[in-house]
Design an enzyme around this catalytic site. Sequence first.
Site, PDB file in Angstrom:
ATOM      1  N   PRO A  55       0.889  -1.290   0.057  1.00  0.00           N
ATOM      2  CA  PRO A  55       0.029  -0.166   0.072  1.00  0.00           C
ATOM      3  C   PRO A  55       0.868   1.364  -0.081  1.00  0.00           C
ATOM      4  O   PRO A  55       0.294   2.309  -0.123  1.00  0.00           O
ATOM      5  CB  PRO A  55      -0.854  -0.063   1.167  1.00  0.00           C
ATOM      6  CG  PRO A  55      -0.237  -1.081   2.143  1.00  0.00           C
ATOM      7  CD  PRO A  55       0.602  -1.984   1.221  1.00  0.00           C
ATOM      8  N   GLU A  91       2.144  -7.076   8.768  1.00  0.00           N
ATOM      9  CA  GLU A  91       2.401  -5.721   9.033  1.00  0.00           C
ATOM     10  C   GLU A  91       3.156  -5.057   7.873  1.00  0.00           C
ATOM     11  O   GLU A  91       3.125  -4.081   7.610  1.00  0.00           O
ATOM     12  CB  GLU A  91       2.737  -5.411  10.181  1.00  0.00           C
ATOM     13  CG  GLU A  91       1.851  -5.878  11.530  1.00  0.00           C
ATOM     14  CD  GLU A  91       0.350  -5.186  11.205  1.00  0.00           C
ATOM     15  OE1 GLU A  91       0.527  -3.800  11.050  1.00  0.00           O
ATOM     16  OE2 GLU A  91      -0.520  -5.635  11.505  1.00  0.00           O
ATOM     17  N   ARG A 116      -4.417  -8.246 -20.454  1.00  0.00           N
ATOM     18  CA  ARG A 116      -5.343  -7.665 -21.501  1.00  0.00           C
ATOM     19  C   ARG A 116      -4.530  -7.222 -22.613  1.00  0.00           C
ATOM     20  O   ARG A 116      -4.952  -6.778 -23.557  1.00  0.00           O
ATOM     21  CB  ARG A 116      -6.175  -6.804 -20.960  1.00  0.00           C
ATOM     22  CG  ARG A 116      -7.116  -7.312 -19.979  1.00  0.00           C
ATOM     23  CD  ARG A 116      -7.817  -6.376 -19.190  1.00  0.00           C
ATOM     24  NE  ARG A 116      -8.743  -5.611 -20.361  1.00  0.00           N
ATOM     25  CZ  ARG A 116      -9.772  -6.045 -20.782  1.00  0.00           C
ATOM     26  NH1 ARG A 116     -10.131  -7.204 -20.644  1.00  0.00           N
ATOM     27  NH2 ARG A 116     -10.480  -5.394 -21.672  1.00  0.00           N
ATOM     28  N   ASP A 152     -11.879   0.192 -23.764  1.00  0.00           N
ATOM     29  CA  ASP A 152     -11.834   0.171 -22.286  1.00  0.00           C
ATOM     30  C   ASP A 152     -11.800   1.463 -21.594  1.00  0.00           C
ATOM     31  O   ASP A 152     -10.995   2.225 -22.069  1.00  0.00           O
ATOM     32  CB  ASP A 152     -10.969  -0.844 -21.694  1.00  0.00           C
ATOM     33  CG  ASP A 152     -11.349  -2.391 -21.775  1.00  0.00           C
ATOM     34  OD1 ASP A 152     -12.384  -2.436 -22.240  1.00  0.00           O
ATOM     35  OD2 ASP A 152     -10.445  -2.910 -21.684  1.00  0.00           O
TER      36      ASP A 152
HETATM   37  N1  ADE Z   1      -1.001  -5.032   0.086  1.00  0.00           N
HETATM   38  C1  ADE Z   1      -1.761  -4.541   0.870  1.00  0.00           C
HETATM   39  N2  ADE Z   1      -2.594  -3.543   0.610  1.00  0.00           N
HETATM   40  C2  ADE Z   1      -2.077  -3.181  -0.948  1.00  0.00           C
HETATM   41  C3  ADE Z   1      -2.503  -2.351  -1.593  1.00  0.00           C
HETATM   42  N3  ADE Z   1      -3.472  -1.403  -1.672  1.00  0.00           N
HETATM   43  N4  ADE Z   1      -1.853  -2.515  -2.905  1.00  0.00           N
HETATM   44  C4  ADE Z   1      -0.797  -3.500  -3.047  1.00  0.00           C
HETATM   45  N5  ADE Z   1      -0.482  -4.233  -2.163  1.00  0.00           N
HETATM   46  C5  ADE Z   1      -1.058  -4.133  -1.266  1.00  0.00           C
END
Ligand code: ADE
Length: 227
Positions: A89, A116, A154, A169
């Site tokens: 993330p 984590e 794709r 798309d």
């Molecule tokens: N791992 C946990 N959340 C994620 C996200 N939003 N994007 C990519 N990998 C992740």
Amino acid sequence: MRFDVLTLFPEIFSGYLSQSLLKKGIDAGLLAVHLHDIRRWTTDKHQKVDDRPFGGGPGMVIKVEPVVDCVEAVQKLVEPAGKLILLSPQGKRLDQDLVKELAAEPRLVLVCGRYEGFDQRIIDVLQPEEISIGDYVLNGGEAAAMVVIDACSRLIPGVLGDEQSSQDDSFSTESGQLEFPQYTRPREFRGLTVPEVLLSGDHGEIARWRQEQSYLKTKERRQDLLE
Ligand code: ADE
């Protein structure tokens, strides 16, 4: 195109890869997905892949040795070593432009995290590109890796039956707008009819109508794409 996926849960991928377009692409030899279980690169009796964070705090951190060993071994399996990506993330946000860049690579090595997060030295040593699929937190990188594989596949020539369809798309039209509405039979459903223009056979008019619909939908929902 070859994908190598490093994960603690390789089974997560089997259903997804054995259906529909991905399966067809794999069977046709247009893409290959190789799954690698990070736990196999542990050297201790308990096959420990995570540990408590130094400094305290909740959750567990993925250990540096099995991930680095696994990545290095996998990259050596075949040439080229491939572009190394860590799903997280904290990464750069995936969008269609980034998908295009990734799909132009011959090989991607995708590392999925859990718990984590990763020991920072995994990132320091391997220097992967970190990619996020959006501003929300998943339980792990597996779903994100599937998104990357799906979106890239794709764009691999031959994977879609009709080459045109990935260009129509949302986000892939030249204008970068959302896709126009589509209809198929029946002509009427619960009093809702198909727009007349689509039945007219006038290809110029149809193209104009679709362009306008794309614009209106984008203006209403995603003004940011027009700016
Ligand atoms: N791992 C946990 N959340 C994620 C996200 N939003 N994007 C990519 N990998 C992740």
